[in-house]
Design a protein around this motif. Sequence first.
Motif, PDB file in Angstrom:
ATOM      1  N   GLN A  41       0.834  -1.202   0.000  1.00  0.00           N
ATOM      2  CA  GLN A  41       0.000   0.000   0.000  1.00  0.00           C
ATOM      3  C   GLN A  41       0.871   1.255   0.000  1.00  0.00           C
ATOM      4  O   GLN A  41       0.619   2.205  -0.758  1.00  0.00           O
ATOM      5  CB  GLN A  41      -0.927   0.002   1.225  1.00  0.00           C
ATOM      6  CG  GLN A  41      -1.976  -1.084   1.237  1.00  0.00           C
ATOM      7  CD  GLN A  41      -3.095  -0.824   0.239  1.00  0.00           C
ATOM      8  OE1 GLN A  41      -3.147   0.233  -0.400  1.00  0.00           O
ATOM      9  NE2 GLN A  41      -4.005  -1.771   0.111  1.00  0.00           N
ATOM     10  N   TRP A  42       1.876   1.271   0.843  1.00  0.00           N
ATOM     11  CA  TRP A  42       2.743   2.440   0.951  1.00  0.00           C
ATOM     12  C   TRP A  42       3.548   2.648  -0.343  1.00  0.00           C
ATOM     13  O   TRP A  42       3.690   3.773  -0.827  1.00  0.00           O
ATOM     14  CB  TRP A  42       3.685   2.302   2.143  1.00  0.00           C
ATOM     15  CG  TRP A  42       4.753   3.345   2.179  1.00  0.00           C
ATOM     16  CD1 TRP A  42       6.087   3.185   1.967  1.00  0.00           C
ATOM     17  CD2 TRP A  42       4.565   4.747   2.416  1.00  0.00           C
ATOM     18  NE1 TRP A  42       6.742   4.377   2.051  1.00  0.00           N
ATOM     19  CE2 TRP A  42       5.841   5.361   2.336  1.00  0.00           C
ATOM     20  CE3 TRP A  42       3.456   5.536   2.694  1.00  0.00           C
ATOM     21  CZ2 TRP A  42       6.022   6.721   2.515  1.00  0.00           C
ATOM     22  CZ3 TRP A  42       3.638   6.907   2.866  1.00  0.00           C
ATOM     23  CH2 TRP A  42       4.914   7.485   2.781  1.00  0.00           C
ATOM     24  N   GLN A  43       4.052   1.566  -0.905  1.00  0.00           N
ATOM     25  CA  GLN A  43       4.815   1.683  -2.148  1.00  0.00           C
ATOM     26  C   GLN A  43       3.969   2.290  -3.258  1.00  0.00           C
ATOM     27  O   GLN A  43       4.430   3.159  -4.008  1.00  0.00           O
ATOM     28  CB  GLN A  43       5.334   0.303  -2.578  1.00  0.00           C
ATOM     29  CG  GLN A  43       6.481  -0.217  -1.727  1.00  0.00           C
ATOM     30  CD  GLN A  43       6.891  -1.628  -2.108  1.00  0.00           C
ATOM     31  OE1 GLN A  43       6.203  -2.316  -2.871  1.00  0.00           O
ATOM     32  NE2 GLN A  43       8.016  -2.094  -1.572  1.00  0.00           N
ATOM     33  N   ARG A  44       2.718   1.817  -3.388  1.00  0.00           N
ATOM     34  CA  ARG A  44       1.851   2.333  -4.438  1.00  0.00           C
ATOM     35  C   ARG A  44       1.467   3.789  -4.169  1.00  0.00           C
ATOM     36  O   ARG A  44       1.428   4.611  -5.079  1.00  0.00           O
ATOM     37  CB  ARG A  44       0.584   1.473  -4.570  1.00  0.00           C
ATOM     38  CG  ARG A  44       0.800   0.077  -5.125  1.00  0.00           C
ATOM     39  CD  ARG A  44       1.588   0.071  -6.420  1.00  0.00           C
ATOM     40  NE  ARG A  44       1.104   1.084  -7.356  1.00  0.00           N
ATOM     41  CZ  ARG A  44       1.858   1.665  -8.273  1.00  0.00           C
ATOM     42  NH1 ARG A  44       3.128   1.357  -8.394  1.00  0.00           N
ATOM     43  NH2 ARG A  44       1.340   2.571  -9.071  1.00  0.00           N
ATOM     44  N   LEU A  45       1.164   4.123  -2.925  1.00  0.00           N
ATOM     45  CA  LEU A  45       0.799   5.503  -2.604  1.00  0.00           C
ATOM     46  C   LEU A  45       1.960   6.449  -2.916  1.00  0.00           C
ATOM     47  O   LEU A  45       1.771   7.505  -3.530  1.00  0.00           O
ATOM     48  CB  LEU A  45       0.398   5.605  -1.133  1.00  0.00           C
ATOM     49  CG  LEU A  45      -0.108   6.965  -0.659  1.00  0.00           C
ATOM     50  CD1 LEU A  45      -1.208   6.808   0.397  1.00  0.00           C
ATOM     51  CD2 LEU A  45       1.012   7.819  -0.068  1.00  0.00           C
ATOM     52  N   ALA A  46       3.164   6.073  -2.507  1.00  0.00           N
ATOM     53  CA  ALA A  46       4.331   6.926  -2.757  1.00  0.00           C
ATOM     54  C   ALA A  46       4.589   7.072  -4.250  1.00  0.00           C
ATOM     55  O   ALA A  46       4.918   8.168  -4.732  1.00  0.00           O
ATOM     56  CB  ALA A  46       5.555   6.338  -2.048  1.00  0.00           C
ATOM     57  N   ALA A  47       4.428   5.979  -5.010  1.00  0.00           N
ATOM     58  CA  ALA A  47       4.649   6.040  -6.457  1.00  0.00           C
ATOM     59  C   ALA A  47       3.615   6.938  -7.129  1.00  0.00           C
ATOM     60  O   ALA A  47       3.949   7.722  -8.028  1.00  0.00           O
ATOM     61  CB  ALA A  47       4.600   4.635  -7.048  1.00  0.00           C
TER      62      ALA A  47
END
Length: 275
Positions: A41-47
């Motif tokens: 979730q965090w990886q996608r949000l940051a991307a």
Amino acid sequence: MLINGQPGDSIDASDRGLAYGDGLYRTLEAHYGQPLLWRWQWQRLAADCASLHLPCPDEALLLAEIAQVAGTLPRAVVKIVLTRGSGQRGYAMPATCTATRIVSATAWGGYPAERAEHGVAVRWCDTRLAIQPLLAGIKHLNRLENVFARSEWHDPAIAEGLMLDMDGTVVEGTMSNLFIVRGGELFTPLLDRCGVSGAMRACVLQLAANLGIPVREVRLQPEDVLAADEAFVCNSLAGIWPLRQLDGRQWLAWPLTRRLQQALLTICCASAIRR
């Protein structure tokens, strides 16, 4: 609900998220305020923040706000919305951005367990996805195509609809990502022209790599899906749903899908315990 860290339930009428859909969101599951599969979730949000040139919130801050809004709920649906904040009229991005951050939680409504166990019936949608590489993969706030597609049917026996782009290529479900199995290999639509690159999609790709299952991101045609040995859709709340029926085609067994479901269950349990 927290708005920029403060309890509230309204935003400024000039907010660009409201005026132009200028922002993004993520939806996830949490147990007593602890988000599941947070890594993806965090990886996608940051991307997505980087793609939209939005300032990304501090990770620890978001985790603290999720714990605050969902901490009393045994199982919750958490939604994170980020917008470019308030601004003057006009499409141009403001020179400086004070983002709006909304973190909310609701009690888990759930999905019927038989969807994961016995598979789901799905349909083709008439609504097509526009091709726009600039926004491809991003879970942005402009979701009217999905709204129209999901409004095409009211039959509760149909769990999901599959969407094509303007060229007739298979992209995704209205609320999910799609995978098919052929000859022991896993295939999923290439999302370089449109569609949402979901956190669960990223998780499944990692699970497949861990299990030694070959994966390819390709352009899929409807006939590829109908000819598949297995197929499934996935998202962060539903998990993995095998396809049981589509356009007259039926699937009765999903051995590779079952392996992925079990691997997902294992990491979800570990995530809940660890956090």
